[in-house]
Design an enzyme around this catalytic site. Structure first.
Site, short mmCIF file in Angstrom:
data_model
loop_
_atom_site.label_atom_id
_atom_site.label_comp_id
_atom_site.label_asym_id
_atom_site.label_seq_id
_atom_site.Cartn_x
_atom_site.Cartn_y
_atom_site.Cartn_z
N HIS A 200 0.92 -1.21 -0.09
CA HIS A 200 0.04 -0.10 0.01
C HIS A 200 0.95 1.22 -0.01
O HIS A 200 2.02 1.34 0.43
CB HIS A 200 -1.02 0.07 1.29
CG HIS A 200 -1.94 1.00 1.43
ND1 HIS A 200 -1.75 2.27 1.87
CD2 HIS A 200 -3.17 0.77 1.19
CE1 HIS A 200 -2.86 3.02 1.78
NE2 HIS A 200 -3.82 2.11 1.35
N ASP B 22 2.75 -4.88 8.09
CA ASP B 22 1.73 -4.18 7.88
C ASP B 22 0.52 -4.78 8.14
O ASP B 22 0.03 -5.83 6.82
CB ASP B 22 1.62 -3.43 6.56
CG ASP B 22 0.15 -2.73 6.21
OD1 ASP B 22 -0.60 -2.87 6.63
OD2 ASP B 22 0.42 -2.11 5.01
N GLN C 282 -4.93 -5.33 6.79
CA GLN C 282 -5.93 -6.20 6.21
C GLN C 282 -6.02 -7.69 6.85
O GLN C 282 -6.74 -8.38 6.41
CB GLN C 282 -5.74 -6.42 4.63
CG GLN C 282 -6.03 -5.26 3.91
CD GLN C 282 -7.44 -4.68 3.67
OE1 GLN C 282 -8.39 -5.15 4.27
NE2 GLN C 282 -7.43 -3.41 3.38
N LYS D 109 -10.54 -0.69 10.13
CA LYS D 109 -10.71 -2.11 9.28
C LYS D 109 -11.29 -3.21 10.19
O LYS D 109 -11.38 -4.01 9.73
CB LYS D 109 -9.71 -2.32 8.32
CG LYS D 109 -9.10 -1.03 7.56
CD LYS D 109 -8.29 -1.58 6.60
CE LYS D 109 -7.56 -0.37 5.97
NZ LYS D 109 -7.69 -0.13 4.50
N CYS E 217 -4.41 2.63 -3.69
CA CYS E 217 -3.20 3.06 -3.11
C CYS E 217 -2.46 2.09 -3.50
O CYS E 217 -1.23 1.59 -2.45
CB CYS E 217 -3.17 3.33 -1.59
SG CYS E 217 -4.77 4.62 -1.42
N1 PMP Z 1 -1.96 -0.98 4.61
C1 PMP Z 1 -2.90 -1.69 3.98
C2 PMP Z 1 -2.74 -3.19 3.29
C3 PMP Z 1 -4.12 -0.96 3.73
O1 PMP Z 1 -5.18 -1.64 3.26
C4 PMP Z 1 -4.51 0.19 4.19
C5 PMP Z 1 -5.95 0.81 4.12
N2 PMP Z 1 -6.26 0.78 2.87
C6 PMP Z 1 -3.28 1.11 4.87
C7 PMP Z 1 -1.99 0.32 4.75
C8 PMP Z 1 -3.51 2.44 5.47
O2 PMP Z 1 -4.46 2.41 6.52
P1 PMP Z 1 -4.91 3.81 6.92
O3 PMP Z 1 -5.28 4.49 5.81
O4 PMP Z 1 -6.01 3.24 7.91
O5 PMP Z 1 -3.74 4.27 7.70
#
Ligand code: PMP
Length: 406
Positions: free
Chosen positions: A123, A200, A203, A226, A364
């Site tokens: 991401h 990270d 998910q 999430k 993203c």
């Molecule tokens: N890493 C992953 C794998 C994600 O799916 C996301 C959110 N889509 C993020 C990081 C970033 O999370 P946040 O926007 O809640 O900081």
């Protein structure tokens, strides 16, 4: 088929909503999960019953707010099986947590010429902070490639590890492909080369049990929203010895022991990293969300979501002209797809007109989009409240897209 939705759907007030004349089918949990009544109530309770600041008040409401906030930290600690509550830092989310590590640990420990390994499926929040740091400090980014089915090339990862590797920062489950990466192996092999590992878990935290001691990861980040919790709250787990040596990322109230114009004495972790008034209601709501997930249990969650994923994959594969991106054997319940001849944004809009909420875009993950040769995908993500009927509604809405657009 499991009866999980029968048990949990009534916990989510929003599921009573009609969208464009249809009962809502919410398939965008990978962007953010719906909130159960208990989480909404927990947030309301903070503002309604102890809307005070934490840590510094001598009065009753402040003590109640502090107890609830620190109680939530304890809930996160046991959720991750961290050894100590001091290893749990509240952040604004996964993004906030990764930036904290990059700015604090990265700025302290990384020297020009050092290497940071990421994967091609990260991401942006696990790319941009490292790229910024690399540009500022003369570090090198190394990227683990992704195979056509969406799995990492582990042999290539091993070849990237070397004496200058200082950090491997890796997504546990991809928000675009769904792939679950073998983080146990990645952590073990990275440590064998003396590198630290950041996981990270944005998910994976909502659907897989995480045990930071068993994993032996150095850092782990996830987001409350999430996991059926509030937005604007997240967690950085870091090993105590790392947090002890890390300098603050932001300065302000609560992160100090004493301040004079000549000298500042910083507070101990985790407070050193929580400058300013924190997101008290967010943390308390996250604590309640974790309790909600644990009450259901990860076995039930995983089985139900896998049943839906399998049914949705089969249903979309039956439709000519639909290409699924991400077919790794081990996946969370995320299904990215493109309909030949249709832009994913049109797919998303027509699905919305049918009351089916999906995500359309680059998620993203622009480097991953480039890797698969698409500007965007449509993405359906399945959660505890989704049903087989939702899968049918998705498939029939996809057929409708083709009728309208082709
Ligand atoms: N890493 C992953 C794998 C994600 O799916 C996301 C959110 N889509 C993020 C990081 C970033 O999370 P946040 O926007 O809640 O900081």
């Amino acid at each position: 088929m499991s009866s999980l939705p029968d048990k949990v759907r009534s916990d989510f007030p929003i599921l009573g909503k009609t969208v464009n004349g249809h009962p809502l089918v919410y398939l965008d949990t990978a962007a953010t999960a719906l909130k159960p009544r208990s989480v909404i109530d927990a947030v309301e309770q903070v503002y309604g019953q102890f809307p005070a600041n934490v840590h510094r008040g001598v009065h009753t409401l402040s003590r109640e707010a502090t107890a609830a906030y620190e109680g939530a930290r304890g809930t996160v600690r046991s959720f991750l099986n961290a050894a100590r509550s001091e290893e749990i830092v509240f952040t604004s989310g996964t993004t906030g947590a990764i930036n904290l590590v990059a700015h604090s640990w990265g700025a302290l420990e990384l020297e020009p010429g050092d290497e940071v390994i990421l994967s091609h499926m990260e991401h942006h929040s696990n790319i941009v902070p490292w790229k910024m740091l690399c540009d500022a400090k003369g570090l090198h980014l190394k990227i683990i490639p992704v195979a056509d089915n969406g799995e990492l090339f582990l042999e290539a990862f091993r070849a990237l590890l070397g004496p200058r590797t200082k950090l491997v920062s890796i997504v546990h489950a991809s928000n675009m492909l769904g792939t679950v990466n073998p983080i146990e192996d990645i952590i073990r092999e990275s440590h064998a080369h003396g590198a630290k590992v950041l996981v990270d878990a944005a998910q994976s935290a909502p659907c897989l049990p995480l045990d930071v001691q068993a994993l032996d990861c150095d850092f782990l980040a996830f987001s409350g929203h999430k996991l059926f919790g509030p937005t604007g709250i997240g967690v950085l787990y870091a090993k105590a010895d790392l947090l002890e040596m890390m300098p603050p990322f932001m300065g302000g109230g609560d992160m100090i022991l004493s301040v004079s114009f000549d000298e500042i004495c910083y507070n101990k972790p985790p407070y050193r990293f929580e400058a300013g008034t924190p997101n008290i209601a967010g943390a308390v709501g996250l604590g309640r969300a974790i309790e909600y997930v644990l009450d259901i249990g990860f076995d039930a969650i995983w089985q139900h979501e896998q049943d839906l994923l399998e049914a949705a994959r089969a249903a979309l594969e039956e439709i000519d002209g639909v290409r699924i991106i991400g077919t790794a054997p081990e996946k969370v319940a995320i299904l990215s797809f493109v309909i030949e001849g249709v832009h994913p944004h049109d797919t998303g809009s027509i699905l919305d007109s049918c009351g089916v909420a999906i995500r359309a875009g680059h998620h993203c993950t622009q480097p991953l989009m480039a890797r698969f040769g698409v500007p965007a995908t449509a993405r359906a993500a399945f959660s505890i409240y989704n049903t087989m009927e939702d899968v049918k509604r998705l498939a029939s809405a996809v057929r409708k897209v083709q009728e309208i657009m082709l």
